[in-house]
Design a protein around this motif. Structure first.
Motif, PDB file in Angstrom:
ATOM      1  N   MET A   1       0.848  -1.183   0.000  1.00  0.00           N
ATOM      2  CA  MET A   1       0.000   0.000   0.000  1.00  0.00           C
ATOM      3  C   MET A   1       0.890   1.242   0.000  1.00  0.00           C
ATOM      4  O   MET A   1       1.906   1.301   0.686  1.00  0.00           O
ATOM      5  N   ASN A   2       0.483   2.214  -0.764  1.00  0.00           N
ATOM      6  CA  ASN A   2       1.224   3.468  -0.862  1.00  0.00           C
ATOM      7  C   ASN A   2       1.033   4.317   0.388  1.00  0.00           C
ATOM      8  O   ASN A   2      -0.025   4.282   1.018  1.00  0.00           O
ATOM      9  N   THR A   3       2.045   5.128   0.691  1.00  0.00           N
ATOM     10  CA  THR A   3       1.854   6.133   1.725  1.00  0.00           C
ATOM     11  C   THR A   3       0.951   7.210   1.134  1.00  0.00           C
ATOM     12  O   THR A   3       0.724   7.257  -0.077  1.00  0.00           O
ATOM     13  N   GLU A   4       0.461   8.077   1.995  1.00  0.00           N
ATOM     14  CA  GLU A   4      -0.371   9.169   1.489  1.00  0.00           C
ATOM     15  C   GLU A   4       0.384  10.011   0.475  1.00  0.00           C
ATOM     16  O   GLU A   4      -0.174  10.415  -0.544  1.00  0.00           O
ATOM     17  N   GLN A   5       1.642  10.270   0.758  1.00  0.00           N
ATOM     18  CA  GLN A   5       2.432  11.116  -0.145  1.00  0.00           C
ATOM     19  C   GLN A   5       2.584  10.454  -1.518  1.00  0.00           C
ATOM     20  O   GLN A   5       2.440  11.115  -2.544  1.00  0.00           O
ATOM     21  N   GLN A   6       2.843   9.160  -1.535  1.00  0.00           N
ATOM     22  CA  GLN A   6       2.968   8.440  -2.807  1.00  0.00           C
ATOM     23  C   GLN A   6       1.632   8.425  -3.548  1.00  0.00           C
ATOM     24  O   GLN A   6       1.583   8.628  -4.766  1.00  0.00           O
ATOM     25  N   LEU A   7       0.579   8.191  -2.814  1.00  0.00           N
ATOM     26  CA  LEU A   7      -0.753   8.168  -3.408  1.00  0.00           C
ATOM     27  C   LEU A   7      -1.100   9.533  -3.998  1.00  0.00           C
ATOM     28  O   LEU A   7      -1.594   9.623  -5.130  1.00  0.00           O
ATOM     29  N   LEU A   8      -0.824  10.580  -3.267  1.00  0.00           N
ATOM     30  CA  LEU A   8      -1.096  11.929  -3.739  1.00  0.00           C
ATOM     31  C   LEU A   8      -0.311  12.234  -5.013  1.00  0.00           C
ATOM     32  O   LEU A   8      -0.852  12.801  -5.966  1.00  0.00           O
ATOM     33  N   LYS A   9       0.947  11.834  -5.046  1.00  0.00           N
ATOM     34  CA  LYS A   9       1.760  12.064  -6.251  1.00  0.00           C
ATOM     35  C   LYS A   9       1.174  11.334  -7.448  1.00  0.00           C
ATOM     36  O   LYS A   9       1.050  11.904  -8.528  1.00  0.00           O
ATOM     37  N   ARG A  10       0.763  10.092  -7.253  1.00  0.00           N
ATOM     38  CA  ARG A  10       0.160   9.325  -8.346  1.00  0.00           C
ATOM     39  C   ARG A  10      -1.128   9.980  -8.837  1.00  0.00           C
ATOM     40  O   ARG A  10      -1.378  10.048 -10.045  1.00  0.00           O
ATOM     41  N   ILE A  11      -1.952  10.469  -7.909  1.00  0.00           N
ATOM     42  CA  ILE A  11      -3.194  11.139  -8.301  1.00  0.00           C
ATOM     43  C   ILE A  11      -2.873  12.397  -9.099  1.00  0.00           C
ATOM     44  O   ILE A  11      -3.462  12.647 -10.150  1.00  0.00           O
ATOM     45  N   ASN A  12      -1.935  13.193  -8.600  1.00  0.00           N
ATOM     46  CA  ASN A  12      -1.563  14.432  -9.288  1.00  0.00           C
ATOM     47  C   ASN A  12      -0.898  14.175 -10.634  1.00  0.00           C
ATOM     48  O   ASN A  12      -0.901  15.049 -11.502  1.00  0.00           O
ATOM     49  N   ASP A  13      -0.365  12.968 -10.825  1.00  0.00           N
ATOM     50  CA  ASP A  13       0.209  12.580 -12.122  1.00  0.00           C
ATOM     51  C   ASP A  13      -0.855  12.034 -13.071  1.00  0.00           C
ATOM     52  O   ASP A  13      -0.555  11.608 -14.178  1.00  0.00           O
ATOM     53  N   GLY A  14      -2.122  12.021 -12.621  1.00  0.00           N
ATOM     54  CA  GLY A  14      -3.222  11.599 -13.484  1.00  0.00           C
ATOM     55  C   GLY A  14      -3.554  10.124 -13.429  1.00  0.00           C
ATOM     56  O   GLY A  14      -4.275   9.623 -14.309  1.00  0.00           O
ATOM     57  N   ASP A  15      -3.072   9.396 -12.440  1.00  0.00           N
ATOM     58  CA  ASP A  15      -3.309   7.961 -12.311  1.00  0.00           C
ATOM     59  C   ASP A  15      -4.713   7.706 -11.759  1.00  0.00           C
ATOM     60  O   ASP A  15      -4.989   7.939 -10.576  1.00  0.00           O
ATOM     61  N   ALA A  16      -5.614   7.221 -12.624  1.00  0.00           N
ATOM     62  CA  ALA A  16      -6.993   6.973 -12.220  1.00  0.00           C
ATOM     63  C   ALA A  16      -7.084   5.869 -11.166  1.00  0.00           C
ATOM     64  O   ALA A  16      -7.951   5.907 -10.288  1.00  0.00           O
ATOM     65  N   LYS A  17      -6.194   4.889 -11.225  1.00  0.00           N
ATOM     66  CA  LYS A  17      -6.202   3.814 -10.220  1.00  0.00           C
ATOM     67  C   LYS A  17      -5.845   4.366  -8.839  1.00  0.00           C
ATOM     68  O   LYS A  17      -6.326   3.859  -7.830  1.00  0.00           O
ATOM     69  N   ALA A  18      -5.048   5.407  -8.798  1.00  0.00           N
ATOM     70  CA  ALA A  18      -4.711   6.034  -7.521  1.00  0.00           C
ATOM     71  C   ALA A  18      -5.944   6.728  -6.936  1.00  0.00           C
ATOM     72  O   ALA A  18      -6.145   6.718  -5.716  1.00  0.00           O
ATOM     73  N   GLN A  19      -6.758   7.317  -7.806  1.00  0.00           N
ATOM     74  CA  GLN A  19      -8.012   7.912  -7.325  1.00  0.00           C
ATOM     75  C   GLN A  19      -8.918   6.840  -6.734  1.00  0.00           C
ATOM     76  O   GLN A  19      -9.517   7.049  -5.678  1.00  0.00           O
ATOM     77  N   GLU A  20      -9.013   5.706  -7.414  1.00  0.00           N
ATOM     78  CA  GLU A  20      -9.813   4.596  -6.893  1.00  0.00           C
ATOM     79  C   GLU A  20      -9.273   4.130  -5.546  1.00  0.00           C
ATOM     80  O   GLU A  20     -10.041   3.837  -4.628  1.00  0.00           O
ATOM     81  N   GLU A  21      -7.953   4.061  -5.438  1.00  0.00           N
ATOM     82  CA  GLU A  21      -7.340   3.635  -4.187  1.00  0.00           C
ATOM     83  C   GLU A  21      -7.651   4.620  -3.059  1.00  0.00           C
ATOM     84  O   GLU A  21      -7.956   4.217  -1.945  1.00  0.00           O
ATOM     85  N   LEU A  22      -7.588   5.911  -3.366  1.00  0.00           N
ATOM     86  CA  LEU A  22      -7.933   6.922  -2.361  1.00  0.00           C
ATOM     87  C   LEU A  22      -9.372   6.729  -1.895  1.00  0.00           C
ATOM     88  O   LEU A  22      -9.648   6.743  -0.689  1.00  0.00           O
ATOM     89  N   TYR A  23     -10.258   6.520  -2.835  1.00  0.00           N
ATOM     90  CA  TYR A  23     -11.669   6.313  -2.494  1.00  0.00           C
ATOM     91  C   TYR A  23     -11.825   5.069  -1.618  1.00  0.00           C
ATOM     92  O   TYR A  23     -12.469   5.117  -0.566  1.00  0.00           O
ATOM     93  N   ARG A  24     -11.253   3.955  -2.044  1.00  0.00           N
ATOM     94  CA  ARG A  24     -11.370   2.708  -1.266  1.00  0.00           C
ATOM     95  C   ARG A  24     -10.763   2.862   0.126  1.00  0.00           C
ATOM     96  O   ARG A  24     -11.295   2.337   1.105  1.00  0.00           O
TER      97      ARG A  24
END
Length: 181
Positions: A1-24
């Protein structure tokens, strides 16, 4: 599992799966917050949906300040959305009870009372009381923050909390008497 910082970077890079992960990752907690504030599952689902739309629209402006800040930011958006939801439906009316109808004991012992019973007692508070109680006790916001969020004075937030606690004390004491706890 990504840290919040890694997850945020992925979302800001346009990764739709990261958005799903944030939601879940946060939807369950966010739904619990919404339920505590609006006390209706359909309304809470609406609040959750609107809140996550705002999260994804505003996430580019979020400034990460350490682990836990992203979750706190998401929960703040959910809380704000719930307050807005209740305000729009004019459900933030406050019920004033005469002081003689309120018990003096503000903090009764809750040992032996099932959590679902306590949750039900909180849900039965008048909407404004429930909102202040939840934001102060469970979300740990200050009266200043609650006042700003709800469009009331700090003293109103404080008095609503006192009255909510007294109403809960009465319900708890009644339950304990009825169940011989």
């Amino acid at each position: 599992m990504n840290t919040e910082q890694q997850l945020l970077k992925r979302i800001n890079d346009g990764d739709a799966k990261a958005q799903e992960e944030l939601y879940r990752r946060y939807a369950g907690t966010a739904m619990a917050v919404a339920m505590r504030l609006v006390a209706d599952s359909d309304a809470a689902a609406d609040v959750l949906q609107e809140a996550f739309v705002k999260v994804f629209l505003r996430i580019g402006s979020f400034s990460w300040r350490g682990e836990g800040t992203l979750k706190a930011w998401v929960m703040r958006i959910v809380s704000n959305e719930a307050v807005d939801f209740m305000r729009q439906r004019q459900q933030l009316a406050y019920t004033e009870l005469p002081d003689d109808e309120l018990p003096d004991d503000e903090d009764p012992d809750v040992e032996g009372i099932p959590i679902d019973v306590l949750q039900s007692m909180i849900e039965q508070l008048p909407p404004g009381y429930r909102m202040v109680f939840t934001l102060y006790v469970l979300q740990q916001l200050s009266h200043k923050e609650i006042a700003a969020m709800m469009g009331i004075r700090e003293s109103s937030s404080s008095s609503q909390l006192i009255r909510a606690k007294k109403m809960l004390a009465r319900a708890i004491n009644k339950y304990k008497k009825e169940h011989e706890i």
